[in-house]
Design a protein around this motif. Structure first.
Motif, PDB file in Angstrom:
ATOM      1  N   SER A 217     -35.299  58.333  16.937  1.00 10.04           N
ATOM      2  CA  SER A 217     -36.482  58.692  16.160  1.00 10.04           C
ATOM      3  C   SER A 217     -37.455  57.523  16.132  1.00 10.04           C
ATOM      4  CB  SER A 217     -36.101  59.096  14.738  1.00 10.04           C
ATOM      5  OG  SER A 217     -35.391  58.053  14.087  1.00 10.04           O
ATOM      6  N   ALA A 218     -36.954  56.344  16.504  1.00  8.13           N
ATOM      7  CA  ALA A 218     -37.783  55.141  16.614  1.00  8.13           C
ATOM      8  C   ALA A 218     -37.019  54.120  17.435  1.00  8.13           C
ATOM      9  CB  ALA A 218     -38.115  54.568  15.241  1.00  8.13           C
ATOM     10  N   LEU A 219     -37.757  53.228  18.077  1.00  9.32           N
ATOM     11  CA  LEU A 219     -37.151  52.115  18.789  1.00  9.32           C
ATOM     12  C   LEU A 219     -37.579  50.813  18.128  1.00  9.32           C
ATOM     13  CD1 LEU A 219     -37.631  53.166  22.525  1.00  9.32           C
ATOM     14  CD2 LEU A 219     -35.625  53.470  21.062  1.00  9.32           C
ATOM     15  N   PRO A 220     -36.628  49.955  17.774  1.00  7.47           N
ATOM     16  CA  PRO A 220     -36.987  48.665  17.181  1.00  7.47           C
ATOM     17  C   PRO A 220     -37.779  47.807  18.165  1.00  7.47           C
ATOM     18  CG  PRO A 220     -34.646  49.158  16.889  1.00  7.47           C
ATOM     19  CD  PRO A 220     -35.178  50.154  17.870  1.00  7.47           C
ATOM     20  N   GLU A 221     -38.539  46.874  17.615  1.00  5.19           N
ATOM     21  CA  GLU A 221     -39.297  45.971  18.472  1.00  5.19           C
ATOM     22  C   GLU A 221     -38.388  45.206  19.427  1.00  5.19           C
ATOM     23  OE1 GLU A 221     -42.582  45.500  19.082  1.00  5.19           O
ATOM     24  OE2 GLU A 221     -42.684  47.371  17.951  1.00  5.19           O
ATOM     25  N   ALA A 222     -37.159  44.923  18.999  1.00  3.39           N
ATOM     26  CA  ALA A 222     -36.242  44.189  19.863  1.00  3.39           C
ATOM     27  C   ALA A 222     -35.950  44.952  21.147  1.00  3.39           C
ATOM     28  CB  ALA A 222     -34.939  43.907  19.120  1.00  3.39           C
ATOM     29  N   THR A 223     -35.940  46.273  21.068  1.00  5.20           N
ATOM     30  CA  THR A 223     -35.693  47.077  22.264  1.00  5.20           C
ATOM     31  C   THR A 223     -36.894  47.036  23.189  1.00  5.20           C
ATOM     32  OG1 THR A 223     -34.164  48.500  21.058  1.00  5.20           O
ATOM     33  CG2 THR A 223     -35.118  49.392  23.080  1.00  5.20           C
ATOM     34  N   PHE A 224     -38.086  47.154  22.621  1.00  6.91           N
ATOM     35  CA  PHE A 224     -39.289  47.040  23.458  1.00  6.91           C
ATOM     36  C   PHE A 224     -39.385  45.652  24.089  1.00  6.91           C
ATOM     37  CE2 PHE A 224     -40.873  50.597  20.711  1.00  6.91           C
ATOM     38  CZ  PHE A 224     -41.064  51.519  21.732  1.00  6.91           C
ATOM     39  N   GLU A 225     -39.010  44.632  23.331  1.00  6.54           N
ATOM     40  CA  GLU A 225     -39.038  43.275  23.871  1.00  6.54           C
ATOM     41  C   GLU A 225     -38.059  43.135  25.035  1.00  6.54           C
ATOM     42  OE1 GLU A 225     -38.299  40.722  20.564  1.00  6.54           O
ATOM     43  OE2 GLU A 225     -40.147  41.308  19.523  1.00  6.54           O
ATOM     44  N   TYR A 226     -36.892  43.756  24.909  1.00  5.50           N
ATOM     45  CA  TYR A 226     -35.936  43.741  26.014  1.00  5.50           C
ATOM     46  C   TYR A 226     -36.574  44.327  27.270  1.00  5.50           C
ATOM     47  CZ  TYR A 226     -32.030  45.086  28.972  1.00  5.50           C
ATOM     48  OH  TYR A 226     -31.200  45.254  30.058  1.00  5.50           O
ATOM     49  N   PHE A 227     -37.272  45.428  27.118  1.00  5.66           N
ATOM     50  CA  PHE A 227     -37.854  46.093  28.272  1.00  5.66           C
ATOM     51  C   PHE A 227     -39.016  45.303  28.895  1.00  5.66           C
ATOM     52  CE2 PHE A 227     -35.994  50.174  26.526  1.00  5.66           C
ATOM     53  CZ  PHE A 227     -35.094  50.332  27.577  1.00  5.66           C
ATOM     54  N   THR A 228     -39.651  44.438  28.133  1.00  7.40           N
ATOM     55  CA  THR A 228     -40.693  43.607  28.748  1.00  7.40           C
ATOM     56  C   THR A 228     -40.092  42.647  29.768  1.00  7.40           C
ATOM     57  OG1 THR A 228     -40.582  41.902  27.022  1.00  7.40           O
ATOM     58  CG2 THR A 228     -42.139  43.736  26.678  1.00  7.40           C
TER      59      THR A 228
ATOM     60  N   ARG B 138     -45.067  52.803  26.758  1.00  9.85           N
ATOM     61  CA  ARG B 138     -44.905  51.410  26.358  1.00  9.85           C
ATOM     62  C   ARG B 138     -43.800  50.713  27.175  1.00  9.85           C
ATOM     63  NH1 ARG B 138     -44.062  49.055  20.192  1.00  9.85           N
ATOM     64  NH2 ARG B 138     -44.097  46.848  20.811  1.00  9.85           N
ATOM     65  N   ILE B 139     -42.715  51.424  27.449  1.00 10.33           N
ATOM     66  CA  ILE B 139     -41.625  50.836  28.241  1.00 10.33           C
ATOM     67  C   ILE B 139     -42.043  50.678  29.694  1.00 10.33           C
ATOM     68  CG2 ILE B 139     -39.274  51.229  29.071  1.00 10.33           C
ATOM     69  CD1 ILE B 139     -38.774  52.685  26.348  1.00 10.33           C
ATOM     70  N   ALA B 140     -42.807  51.629  30.201  1.00 12.94           N
ATOM     71  CA  ALA B 140     -43.374  51.582  31.552  1.00 12.94           C
ATOM     72  C   ALA B 140     -42.310  51.454  32.639  1.00 12.94           C
ATOM     73  CB  ALA B 140     -44.396  50.446  31.659  1.00 12.94           C
ATOM     74  N   PRO B 141     -41.424  52.445  32.751  1.00 14.68           N
ATOM     75  CA  PRO B 141     -40.447  52.392  33.843  1.00 14.68           C
ATOM     76  C   PRO B 141     -41.145  52.314  35.194  1.00 14.68           C
ATOM     77  CG  PRO B 141     -40.575  54.606  32.906  1.00 14.68           C
ATOM     78  CD  PRO B 141     -41.340  53.710  31.987  1.00 14.68           C
ATOM     79  N   GLN B 142     -40.539  51.587  36.110  1.00 13.85           N
ATOM     80  CA  GLN B 142     -41.210  51.307  37.372  1.00 13.85           C
ATOM     81  C   GLN B 142     -41.251  52.516  38.302  1.00 13.85           C
ATOM     82  OE1 GLN B 142     -40.754  47.135  38.872  1.00 13.85           O
ATOM     83  NE2 GLN B 142     -38.935  47.164  37.572  1.00 13.85           N
ATOM     84  N   ARG B 143     -40.323  53.449  38.106  1.00 14.29           N
ATOM     85  CA  ARG B 143     -40.291  54.603  38.989  1.00 14.29           C
ATOM     86  C   ARG B 143     -40.543  55.922  38.258  1.00 14.29           C
ATOM     87  NH1 ARG B 143     -34.863  55.445  41.969  1.00 14.29           N
ATOM     88  NH2 ARG B 143     -34.731  57.611  41.284  1.00 14.29           N
ATOM     89  N   HIS B 144     -39.694  56.254  37.265  1.00 22.39           N
ATOM     90  CA  HIS B 144     -39.797  57.576  36.646  1.00 22.39           C
ATOM     91  C   HIS B 144     -39.051  57.590  35.321  1.00 22.39           C
ATOM     92  CE1 HIS B 144     -41.330  61.581  37.657  1.00 22.39           C
ATOM     93  NE2 HIS B 144     -40.331  62.082  36.949  1.00 22.39           N
TER      94      HIS B 144
END
Length: 276
Positions: free
Chosen positions: A193-204, A236-242
């Protein structure tokens, strides 16, 4: 056949994810419902409970086989896919649609002649132990029981299973703190239902090629991403393929969901195989 880790295969083997089930907790069709989705003749509108099989090919021709969640439809899913071996199970959380098939792991124990490690956070591990207490009671074998080894993992602390490094990702499911998983170029998130900032930071730092993420329906829900919320997370995560959407309910036809999505996002269906 799903080959065990360390068993030679053709060097042409490819890594892939098999979507064993793509539905929400009640599955689709839902019991007692006669809506247009539940009565659809399109096989893509028939969804077992959410689970995926990650098959990771290696340079030596072997394949690591990791199951993500083991829900109440696991037996049917395993038979459909002629599953004979698992290196491990990764569990996102302890709701029944994600752990309701733990008992059916015992047939694989017999086939493999070994225990199966199950990786989960502390809360989920405790819930599995409580719900399947007989499996951990050494005095009571009865007609057989699943032989699983619970392994506790922590968010963003990588662990190694079958030679593969897996990173648990923090995910918010309503008030529950649950897990997603990332491995190689692949990431899997369900019931968010939400992703913590730590998860978005991991994906950067670790942008996946392929992202799997939940999307329940068009209308917002208190404990699951809607289509629009999932698409914002994908952007926001921006996967490189799909990106691929899972954990879908019976509110919208498969063909209608496809019309709502940008070119880099697809709605999954049961038994879809995506090469990694």
């Amino acid at each position: 056949r799903m080959e065990p880790s360390g068993e030679p295969r053709s060097t042409r083997a490819k890594s892939s994810v098999v979507f064993l089930g793509t539905g929400t907790s009640g599955g689709v069709p839902e019991v007692g419902c006669s809506c247009k989705v539940c009565t659809s003749t399109d096989p893509h509108d028939s969804r077992l409970r959410c689970s995926s099989l990650l098959r990771l090919a290696r340079d030596d021709g072997t394949v690591a086989t990791l199951l993500i969640d083991v829900g109440p439809d696991f037996r049917q899913q395993a038979l459909r896919n002629k599953l004979e071996y698992l290196d491990a199970v990764l569990v996102t959380h302890a709701h029944n649609d994600h752990i309701g098939g733990v008992d059916d792991l015992r047939q694989l124990n017999v086939a493999m002649k070994k225990h199966i490690p199950v990786y989960a956070n502390a809360t989920t591990g405790a819930d599995i132990r409580a719900r399947y207490g007989y499996a951990f009671n050494t005095d009571n074998w009865g007609g057989g029981k699943p032989q699983v080894d619970l392994e506790q993992v922590q968010p963003l602390q990588p662990f190694v299973v079958a030679g593969e490094t897996v990173t648990p990702l923090p995910v918010q499911h309503g008030s529950l703190e649950i897990l997603g998983f990332a491995c190689r170029n692949f990431a899997y998130i369900t019931d968010a239902s939400a992703l913590p900032e730590a998860t978005f930071e991991y994906f950067t730092q670790h942008r996946p090629d392929v992202l799997v993420i939940n999307a329940l329906r068009e209308k917002e829900h208190p404990t699951h991403f809607s289509f629009a919320q999932a698409l914002r997370a994908v952007e926001r995560i921006a996967p490189q393929r799909h990106a691929y959407l899972v954990h879908v309910n019976h509110a919208t036809l498969h063909e209608d969901i496809k019309k709502l999505l940008p070119p880099n996002v697809s709605i999954t269906y049961d038994n879809l195989v995506v090469d990694l």
